[in-house]
Design a protein around this motif. Structure first.
Motif, PDB file in Angstrom:
ATOM      1  N   ALA A   6       0.681  -1.254   0.116  1.00 10.42           N
ATOM      2  CA  ALA A   6      -0.099   0.221  -0.210  1.00 10.42           C
ATOM      3  C   ALA A   6       0.877   1.311   0.069  1.00 10.42           C
ATOM      4  O   ALA A   6       0.545   2.242  -0.613  1.00 10.42           O
ATOM      5  CB  ALA A   6      -0.914   0.023   1.237  1.00 10.42           C
ATOM      6  N   ARG A  47      -6.286  -1.428  -0.068  1.00  9.15           N
ATOM      7  CA  ARG A  47      -4.619  -0.788  -0.478  1.00  9.15           C
ATOM      8  C   ARG A  47      -4.594   0.706  -0.267  1.00  9.15           C
ATOM      9  O   ARG A  47      -3.762   1.177   0.258  1.00  9.15           O
ATOM     10  CB  ARG A  47      -4.069  -1.283  -1.729  1.00  9.15           C
ATOM     11  CG  ARG A  47      -2.437  -1.309  -1.810  1.00  9.15           C
ATOM     12  CD  ARG A  47      -1.873  -1.859  -2.924  1.00  9.15           C
ATOM     13  NE  ARG A  47      -1.831  -3.398  -2.668  1.00  9.15           N
ATOM     14  CZ  ARG A  47      -2.572  -4.286  -3.283  1.00  9.15           C
ATOM     15  NH1 ARG A  47      -3.260  -3.908  -4.276  1.00  9.15           N
ATOM     16  NH2 ARG A  47      -2.186  -5.352  -3.175  1.00  9.15           N
ATOM     17  N   PRO A  77      -4.189  -6.533   1.856  1.00  7.15           N
ATOM     18  CA  PRO A  77      -4.702  -5.174   2.393  1.00  7.15           C
ATOM     19  C   PRO A  77      -5.898  -5.125   3.360  1.00  7.15           C
ATOM     20  O   PRO A  77      -5.918  -4.378   4.251  1.00  7.15           O
ATOM     21  CB  PRO A  77      -5.037  -4.587   0.728  1.00  7.15           C
ATOM     22  CG  PRO A  77      -4.061  -5.331   0.142  1.00  7.15           C
ATOM     23  CD  PRO A  77      -3.957  -6.668   0.488  1.00  7.15           C
TER      24      PRO A  77
END
Length: 329
Positions: A39, A175, A252
């Motif tokens: 991310a 993300r 994520p």
């Protein structure tokens, strides 16, 4: 007076060194999940964590007052400065050892254990505020259980909500959201962890008779916040690897759930003026999230070794601080 100033200078140096080491030791708490899921790039994650740590550190002082007066009363110690010196040396040694081996141990446990051990050996058992010590330890032990439970519940809810969605699209969306939860996690880390160095410096100022209250001076706040931010900017890559990849494969959506869960526990503790371990909170949240995702996905052998380190930190740092006091003074 000149001697007192020199000794206080040593205390401030050691406290800021502890805060600096705490910064790179605990950087993983805020950014491990966001880095492991890509991310954020490592460079951006560390820069963001450093800034948010500084902001969080400047905004609160309640935990500092707890650290400064709950384990012992600095006004009753004739050797308060010596106690603080060995406390910081013992905590720094333990932080460096656990960082070297990539073990996400607790800086909070290290500091509290070392302070209790130093007071016990240097001033006697009657100078330890056992009720305050037990309250702090209780908070340190209960907070990981709460973080685990919240992480499990949050991840279970997210699984239910997004069960019929494409995993690729879900993780792509989370993300982006992870950037904000990582920033929140870094902010809450600053609100709690940086105050521990503030508290120990203020403790020393009271013990030396420089001030007669536990209010944190502005220069102490700025110094501790800066040291924490600079330490964070270095990064603790060994612990990031452990937190972000070795407990279980984090996606994520898992990182979002873990960061949100841990940040809620840490910030609640800050508002209650309780020092908690950010390491314990995020690690336990990751374990809770992993268990909700799939119990067998968690590498429980590694988790067990981490938990053992949590439990042995207080007695080891307490014994180390007591030994250092006996040797040096």
């Amino acid at each position: 007076m000149e001697t007192t100033i020199w000794v206080l200078g040593i205390v401030v140096f050691l406290a800021l060194a502890f805060d600096f080491i705490n910064g790179f030791h605990d950087t993983a708490n805020a950014i491990a999940t966001s880095v492991s899921t890509r991310a954020l790039t490592p460079r951006r994650a560390i820069l963001m964590a450093a800034v948010m740590n500084f902001v969080g550190a400047m905004m609160f002082t309640g935990v500092a007052k707890t650290i400064g007066g709950s384990v012992t009363d600095p006004t009753t110690l004739d050797n308060g400065i010596e106690v603080v010196i060995v406390t910081l040396i013992a905590a720094i040694i333990w932080n460096l050892v656990t960082w070297w081996f990539g073990i996400p141990s607790s800086s909070s446990h290290a500091l509290i254990g070392a302070l209790a051990g130093a007071v016990l050996v240097g001033a006697g058992a009657d100078k330890v505020k056992w009720s305050g010590f037990i309250d702090i330890v209780g908070g340190l032990l209960i907070s990981p259980l709460i973080a685990f439970a919240i992480g499990y519940v949050v991840m279970t809810i997210l699984k239910y909500i997004f069960a019929k969605r494409s995993p690729h699209n879900v993780n792509k969306g989370f993300r982006t959201v992870q950037i904000f939860t990582a920033a929140l996690q870094a902010f809450t880390h600053g609100t709690n962890d940086a105050q521990k160095a503030m508290g120990i410096i203020t403790f020393a100022l009271v013990a030396a008779g420089v001030q007669d209250h536990l209010d944190v001076p502005l220069w102490v706040k700025i110094s501790a916040a800066t040291a924490m931010a600079l330490g964070t900017s270095i990064g603790g890559w060994k612990i990031i690897k452990t937190m972000g990849t070795k407990i279980f494969k984090i996606e994520p959506i898992n990182g979002f759930a873990a960061d949100l869960s841990a940040a809620s526990v840490i910030f609640t503790a800050t508002l209650l003026h309780l020092p908690v371990s950010t390491t314990h909170a995020i690690t336990s949240a990751i374990l809770g999230v992993g268990s909700a995702k799939r119990f067998s996905a968690v590498k429980w052998g590694l988790a067990g070794r981490i938990i053992i380190t949590w439990f042995i930190t207080i007695p080891i740092t307490g014994a180390l601080a007591g030994l250092l006091y006996w040797i040096i003074f």
